[in-house]
Design a protein around this motif. Structure first.
Motif, PDB file in Angstrom:
ATOM      1  N   GLY A 188      87.448   8.203  47.725  1.00  0.00           N
ATOM      2  CA  GLY A 188      86.878   9.442  46.707  1.00  0.00           C
ATOM      3  C   GLY A 188      88.418   9.629  45.473  1.00  0.00           C
ATOM      4  N   HIS A 189      89.244   9.196  45.770  1.00  0.00           N
ATOM      5  CA  HIS A 189      90.740   9.376  45.301  1.00  0.00           C
ATOM      6  C   HIS A 189      91.355   7.654  44.822  1.00  0.00           C
ATOM      7  N   THR A 190      90.488   6.786  45.207  1.00  0.00           N
ATOM      8  CA  THR A 190      91.401   5.847  44.259  1.00  0.00           C
ATOM      9  C   THR A 190      90.937   5.960  43.037  1.00  0.00           C
TER      10      THR A 190
ATOM     11  N   ARG B 297      88.874  16.515  40.560  1.00  0.00           N
ATOM     12  CA  ARG B 297      88.391  18.379  41.380  1.00  0.00           C
ATOM     13  C   ARG B 297      90.136  17.903  41.900  1.00  0.00           C
ATOM     14  N   CYS B 298      90.650  16.560  42.383  1.00  0.00           N
ATOM     15  CA  CYS B 298      92.105  16.810  42.832  1.00  0.00           C
ATOM     16  C   CYS B 298      93.168  17.129  41.851  1.00  0.00           C
ATOM     17  N   GLY B 299      92.844  16.793  40.601  1.00  0.00           N
ATOM     18  CA  GLY B 299      94.471  17.146  39.706  1.00  0.00           C
ATOM     19  C   GLY B 299      94.556  15.204  39.160  1.00  0.00           C
TER      20      GLY B 299
ATOM     21  N   GLY C  67      90.767   9.399  36.703  1.00  0.00           N
ATOM     22  CA  GLY C  67      90.080   8.509  37.085  1.00  0.00           C
ATOM     23  C   GLY C  67      89.827   7.441  38.022  1.00  0.00           C
ATOM     24  N   CYS C  68      89.843   8.645  39.237  1.00  0.00           N
ATOM     25  CA  CYS C  68      89.391   8.421  40.694  1.00  0.00           C
ATOM     26  C   CYS C  68      87.550   8.302  40.624  1.00  0.00           C
ATOM     27  N   LEU C  69      87.381   7.375  41.318  1.00  0.00           N
ATOM     28  CA  LEU C  69      86.266   7.024  41.902  1.00  0.00           C
ATOM     29  C   LEU C  69      85.133   8.240  42.263  1.00  0.00           C
TER      30      LEU C  69
END
Ligand SMILES: [Zn+2]
Length: 403
Positions: free
Chosen positions: A244-246, A256-258, A261-263
């Motif tokens: 999800g964070h690629t 949400r991770c900061g 452009g994350c998936l």
């Protein structure tokens, strides 16, 4: 017999017992002859171990089948009521607790809604404890009959001397979940990433059975994935990746991770609803996404087409990186989106991946429904039982099963 030889004999007996338990678990009901053929153990060894397992109440005889010209073969199966395992899915919108018997049939279920914007650790711990109390009471099972509790959580799980959960997008920073659960859950605890436990469920019982390598995608408010290889009990394994964070778009929507452009910032349920202009809260996220998926407006179609494109591109990255035989879409949002968008997702994945790799991959929906994470979590204590690491207490007189 010297001590070394004695311990070798003991190890061999334990190995044979474990091999037979795994084989019976995966192929039940089956006969002693079937077990001998499947494992390569002699019929005498199989009979000895099975006698011991029947005496322990773990295996029972379950009717017989005619064999060609010979005596009827007696069928064996796990004694479902001899022990239990629990599985917990700590998700974005809810905590789900399920209790399973030794044949992994669900006995009872409890769920507690969470606000997807706040994942208070105390609320989650309380929900898990309350859920376990409830499923045990509903199925009238005493806690000592439960082998252990598996818990699937979002984020990276660090398995050190103390289990820590690093759920950056979930709002958890090095949460010592096992230590927090121990005072309220008096059972062996096994904590792992939810996408990984779902992957294990699909490997044991679902769409990843009989594959060399599969990637299982868990889609809810956020996204996770796990890479699974091999087969259960024979070195099969499942490892989680933070799919999800690629990055799918440089400098894109904030995640949400900061990061940007994350998936997940495009195809997580929360992000899809946000792109559609529909802010949702709590379990409402599920009904809001269902409404969007079934809507027939031009705006809904545009959002869904865009979602299929992003998701297909994200899947293409998995195909190019890992070259799996199968990609499995699951989680409540994955199943909901896949039902309508699978052909478009496949087409987008084809456009964005290498021809040879794509040709060797199939993209399918998970076959275990929305509670695959809890079922997979319950396989964590189950696999330790089949390996002989966790053992059942002696049955009370009266509940010892007779075949
Ligand atoms: Zn992110």
């Amino acid at each position: 017999m010297d001590e070394r030889r004695r311990s070798t004999v003991r190890d061999l007996r334990r190995d044979n017992r474990s091999v037979l338990l795994w084989t019976l678990f995966a192929n039940q009901p089956c006969s002693r002859q079937d077990l001998s053929e499947a494992t390569g153990l002699s019929t005498a060894s199989v009979s000895n171990v099975i006698r011991e397992l029947i005496s322990d109440g773990i295996v029972v005889e379950a009717g017989s089948v005619d064999s060609d010209g010979g005596r009827p073969r007696i069928l064996l199966e796990m004694n479902p009521g001899r022990g239990y395992v629990a599985g917990v899915d700590v998700g974005e919108t809810r905590v789900m607790v399920e209790l399973f018997d030794l044949s992994m049939s669900v006995q009872a279920r409890a769920q507690y809604a969470l606000d997807p914007r706040v994942h208070n650790v105390d609320v989650v711990v309380h929900s898990i404890a309350a859920g376990l109390t409830k499923v045990l009471a509903d199925s009238r099972i005493d806690p000592p009959a439960v082998l252990g509790v598996g818990v699937g959580v979002p984020g990276v799980v660090e398995q050190g001397s103390e289990v820590l959960v690093h759920g950056q997008a979930y709002g958890w920073d090095a949460v010592p979940l096992e230590r927090l659960l121990q005072p309220v859950v008096d059972l062996p605890l096994f904590i792992d990433n939810g996408a990984k436990t779902m992957g294990q469920a699909e490997l044991w019982f679902g769409a990843a059975r009989q594959t060399r390598q599969a990637v299982v995608c868990l889609m809810g408010s956020g996204l996770g994935a796990s890479i699974i290889t091999g087969s259960p009990g024979r070195g099969g394994s499942s490892a989680s990746v933070e799919w999800g964070h690629t990055t799918i778009e440089l400098g894109g929507r904030s995640c949400r991770c900061g990061s940007r452009g994350c998936l997940e910032a495009y195809v997580g349920a929360e992000a899809i609803l946000d792109r559609y202009g529909l802010a949702a809260t709590g379990a409402d996220e599920e009904s809001a996404l269902a409404t969007l998926v079934s809507a027939s407006t031009a705006r809904a179609a545009e959002i869904l087409n865009e979602t299929a494109l992003y998701l297909g591109a994200g899947i293409a990255n998995l195909i190019n990186l890992f070259g799996p035989e199968r990609i499995i879409l699951g989680g409540w949002a994955g199943l909901l989106l896949g039902e309508r968008l699978l052909p478009a997702i496949r087409e987008a994945a084809r456009q964005h991946s290498l021809t040879h790799r794509f040709a060797q991959t199939s993209i399918e929906l998970g076959s275990l429904g929305a509670d695959a994470v809890a079922l997979g979590a319950a396989t964590l204590p189950m696999e330790r039982f089949l390996n002989g690491v966790l053992t059942l207490r002696e049955p009370a007189s009266g509940d010892r099963a007779v075949g």
